[in-house]
Design a protein around this motif. Structure first.
Motif, PDB file in Angstrom:
ATOM      1  N   GLN A   4      -1.495  -8.456  -3.349  1.00 59.36           N
ATOM      2  CA  GLN A   4      -1.783  -9.851  -3.700  1.00 59.36           C
ATOM      3  C   GLN A   4      -0.573 -10.774  -3.558  1.00 59.36           C
ATOM      4  N   LEU A   5       0.593 -10.219  -3.304  1.00 58.47           N
ATOM      5  CA  LEU A   5       1.797 -11.046  -3.198  1.00 58.47           C
ATOM      6  C   LEU A   5       1.626 -12.127  -2.137  1.00 58.47           C
ATOM      7  N   VAL A   6       1.058 -11.757  -1.003  1.00 53.52           N
ATOM      8  CA  VAL A   6       0.894 -12.710   0.099  1.00 53.52           C
ATOM      9  C   VAL A   6       0.028 -13.890  -0.339  1.00 53.52           C
ATOM     10  N   ALA A   7      -1.105 -13.588  -0.976  1.00 49.57           N
ATOM     11  CA  ALA A   7      -2.023 -14.658  -1.387  1.00 49.57           C
ATOM     12  C   ALA A   7      -1.392 -15.550  -2.450  1.00 49.57           C
ATOM     13  N   PHE A   8      -0.684 -14.956  -3.403  1.00 53.07           N
ATOM     14  CA  PHE A   8      -0.034 -15.759  -4.435  1.00 53.07           C
ATOM     15  C   PHE A   8       1.036 -16.670  -3.833  1.00 53.07           C
ATOM     16  N   GLN A   9       1.795 -16.151  -2.879  1.00 53.31           N
ATOM     17  CA  GLN A   9       2.868 -16.955  -2.307  1.00 53.31           C
ATOM     18  C   GLN A   9       2.332 -18.177  -1.579  1.00 53.31           C
ATOM     19  N   THR A  10       1.128 -18.084  -1.010  1.00 47.98           N
ATOM     20  CA  THR A  10       0.552 -19.245  -0.325  1.00 47.98           C
ATOM     21  C   THR A  10       0.224 -20.378  -1.295  1.00 47.98           C
ATOM     22  N   THR A  24       8.218 -12.276  -5.895  1.00 46.24           N
ATOM     23  CA  THR A  24       8.386 -10.888  -5.488  1.00 46.24           C
ATOM     24  C   THR A  24       7.527 -10.033  -6.406  1.00 46.24           C
ATOM     25  N   ILE A  25       7.580  -8.732  -6.215  1.00 51.61           N
ATOM     26  CA  ILE A  25       6.862  -7.815  -7.096  1.00 51.61           C
ATOM     27  C   ILE A  25       7.791  -6.700  -7.543  1.00 51.61           C
ATOM     28  N   THR A  26       7.503  -6.163  -8.695  1.00 55.25           N
ATOM     29  CA  THR A  26       8.170  -4.974  -9.196  1.00 55.25           C
ATOM     30  C   THR A  26       7.129  -4.148  -9.934  1.00 55.25           C
ATOM     31  N   ASN A  27       7.537  -3.005 -10.444  1.00 56.08           N
ATOM     32  CA  ASN A  27       6.597  -2.137 -11.145  1.00 56.08           C
ATOM     33  C   ASN A  27       6.319  -2.634 -12.550  1.00 56.08           C
ATOM     34  N   TYR A  28       5.283  -2.086 -13.163  1.00 57.24           N
ATOM     35  CA  TYR A  28       5.026  -2.341 -14.577  1.00 57.24           C
ATOM     36  C   TYR A  28       6.162  -1.744 -15.400  1.00 57.24           C
ATOM     37  N   PRO A  29       6.411  -2.271 -16.591  1.00 56.28           N
ATOM     38  CA  PRO A  29       7.518  -1.740 -17.397  1.00 56.28           C
ATOM     39  C   PRO A  29       7.319  -0.257 -17.737  1.00 56.28           C
ATOM     40  N   ARG A  30       8.436   0.433 -17.910  1.00 55.00           N
ATOM     41  CA  ARG A  30       8.397   1.817 -18.388  1.00 55.00           C
ATOM     42  C   ARG A  30       8.268   1.796 -19.905  1.00 55.00           C
ATOM     43  N   ILE A  31       7.624   2.818 -20.464  1.00 51.33           N
ATOM     44  CA  ILE A  31       7.492   2.877 -21.922  1.00 51.33           C
ATOM     45  C   ILE A  31       8.799   3.305 -22.570  1.00 51.33           C
ATOM     46  N   ALA A  32       9.683   3.941 -21.804  1.00 52.16           N
ATOM     47  CA  ALA A  32      11.009   4.355 -22.276  1.00 52.16           C
ATOM     48  C   ALA A  32      11.858   4.640 -21.046  1.00 52.16           C
ATOM     49  N   PRO A  33      13.197   4.602 -21.172  1.00 52.97           N
ATOM     50  CA  PRO A  33      14.049   4.855 -20.004  1.00 52.97           C
ATOM     51  C   PRO A  33      13.716   6.191 -19.337  1.00 52.97           C
ATOM     52  N   GLY A  34      13.549   6.148 -18.010  1.00 52.26           N
ATOM     53  CA  GLY A  34      13.337   7.363 -17.244  1.00 52.26           C
ATOM     54  C   GLY A  34      11.918   7.874 -17.202  1.00 52.26           C
ATOM     55  N   VAL A  35      10.997   7.264 -17.957  1.00 49.89           N
ATOM     56  CA  VAL A  35       9.608   7.727 -17.959  1.00 49.89           C
ATOM     57  C   VAL A  35       8.873   7.096 -16.779  1.00 49.89           C
ATOM     58  N   GLY A  36       8.229   7.923 -15.989  1.00 48.27           N
ATOM     59  CA  GLY A  36       7.491   7.419 -14.821  1.00 48.27           C
ATOM     60  C   GLY A  36       6.084   7.962 -14.796  1.00 48.27           C
TER      61      GLY A  36
END
Length: 431
Positions: free
Chosen positions: A276-282, A289-301
């Motif tokens: 959806q980044l392309v559509a939002f930028q228009t 830009t985009i990044t991941n959702y927050p981690r619940i704690a450091p190092g948790v993926g």
């Protein structure tokens, strides 16, 4: 000049000849038929889709009569048309609804066309598997994507706060949110939209805890304590001015992108999807830009996964199933179509189309491609398709309860208990 005009000019060049022969069967197709197509999205997606439809008509002589709506309006309209036996020939389908539509016969299995009208050579196996229900193929993935956090870079720079990155936790969102609030930019913009009613964001949070939104046998994969913790997290964000207010979040109708918190200038971040980044930028002049959702704690993926962004399926009542399957084949195989589509619907699922698209991608498309390709330790396995009632639980339960908590009509404890009891009842009724 609009994208559609660009694509019509593009059609007039060499790509029209490419379209006619790219999948090796254009001249043999029946001509002068009309397919009905329905999809959700914004104008940018529509222009790209219309461009491909023009190529398809040039190659085959067959017309595609296409229409679209925003996400929130799309599903009620599709349900109404399906119930009336008037479903389009080609429907855009989501991972959360594909089981329900397949089991009701509202979309048709495509297996009989594979290798004939529907060419799937080199198609990513995981994306192909995602379109199956009970072992039969009901949807062709239009691209791989992942949930993502949409980020307004300019807003963070203006607030003097470092934008989140792949290591940022929910606790750090709170810390950054306090600094963002203190900067008081743009009439009180908050760092983040209210994610309490976002099913993908809840799903991601649960997966990081080793839980699941739904189990393989179609039951809830968590208990009331987890939902209470989720609603309590966002209640704290809301009370402390970290996320947007209940009144502002209610402006987001889950329909047009124009009503979302980032586009409306209410928040610097919000849950989204990589494609959806392309559509939002228009819709915005601020760089995004985009990044991941927050981690619940450091190092948790493990919360993210590469999901079929959406499918094209063939309507169960269609009188033109084979031609519709040919259209699907053209859509995912044709190199001219790939150039028109880019990665707006996700990363192409066939290696030759990825290779054709990559060199010409603009900055936002490159960001999306690189994000999905480099999830690293954030990446977990693809979950099973949600059960048939998942859409009802999302729209009529999670979103409603999140608003009730936000406006003070329920406590997180009450909402968490009610969510689990009512969702369980909905699942039992649906089964």
């Amino acid at each position: 000049m609009t994208l559609r005009l660009d694509r019509r000019q593009f059609l007039m060049g060499s790509s029209a000849m490419l379209a006619a022969g790219a999948v090796g069967m254009g001249p043999a197709w029946a001509q002068n038929a009309t397919l009905r197509q329905f999809f959700w999205g914004g104008q940018n997606r529509a222009d790209r889709t219309y461009g491909v439809n023009d190529l398809f008509k040039a190659a085959t002589g067959n017309t595609v009569d296409s229409s679209f709506l925003g996400w929130g309006d799309y599903w009620p309209k599709l349900a109404t048309e399906t119930a009336g036996g008037n479903a389009p020939d080609i429907v855009q389908m989501d991972y959360r609804y594909i089981v329900e539509y397949a089991k009701r016969g509202a979309i048709a299995p495509l297996d009989e066309f594979v290798g004939g009208a529907l060419k799937l050579d080199g198609f990513d196996a995981d994306q192909l598997e995602g379109g199956k229900v009970d072992g039969k193929l009901y949807g062709i993935s239009l691209g791989a994507n992942s949930v993502a956090q949409l980020v307004n870079i300019a807003a963070f720079e203006e607030a003097g706060v470092e934008a989140p990155n792949r290591d940022t936790t929910y606790d750090e969102i709170r810390e950054k949110g306090e600094a963002f609030k203190a900067a008081n930019i743009r009439g009180g913009m908050k760092i983040i939209a209210d994610g309490s009613g976002s099913e993908p964001m809840l799903d991601n949070w649960l997966r990081q805890k080793g839980l699941a939104l739904y189990t393989a046998d179609g039951k809830l994969g968590f208990d009331a304590d987890a939902v209470i913790e989720w609603f309590t997290l966002w209640q704290g964000f809301r009370n402390d001015g970290i996320c947007v207010s209940a009144e502002d979040q209610a402006l987001d109708t889950n329909g047009p992108l124009e009503t979302t918190m980032v586009v409306m200038g209410k928040a610097a971040m919000m849950p989204s999807n990589s494609n959806q980044l392309v559509a939002f930028q228009t819709l915005m002049t601020d760089p995004l830009t985009i990044t991941n959702y927050p981690r619940i704690a450091p190092g948790v993926g493990g919360g993210h996964y590469r999901k079929p962004s959406m499918f094209f399926s063939v309507g169960g009542s269609s009188a033109n199933k084979e031609l519709a399957a040919q259209y699907l084949s053209f859509f995912v195989n044709d190199l001219g179509a790939a150039e028109v589509l880019g990665v707006e619907r996700g990363i192409p699922c066939i290696d030759k189309t990825r290779e054709a698209v990559a060199p010409g991608l603009d900055e936002q498309n490159q960001i999306a491609l690189n994000f999905v390709a480099n999830l690293g330790d954030l990446l977990g396995p693809l979950p099973p398709p949600p059960p048939a009632a998942a859409g009802e639980i999302d729209i009529s339960l999670l979103r409603v309860l999140s608003q009730e908590v936000a406006f003070g009509a329920r406590s997180p404890e009450d909402a968490g208990q009610y969510f689990v009891s009512e969702a369980t009842a909905i699942l039992q009724r649906a089964s």
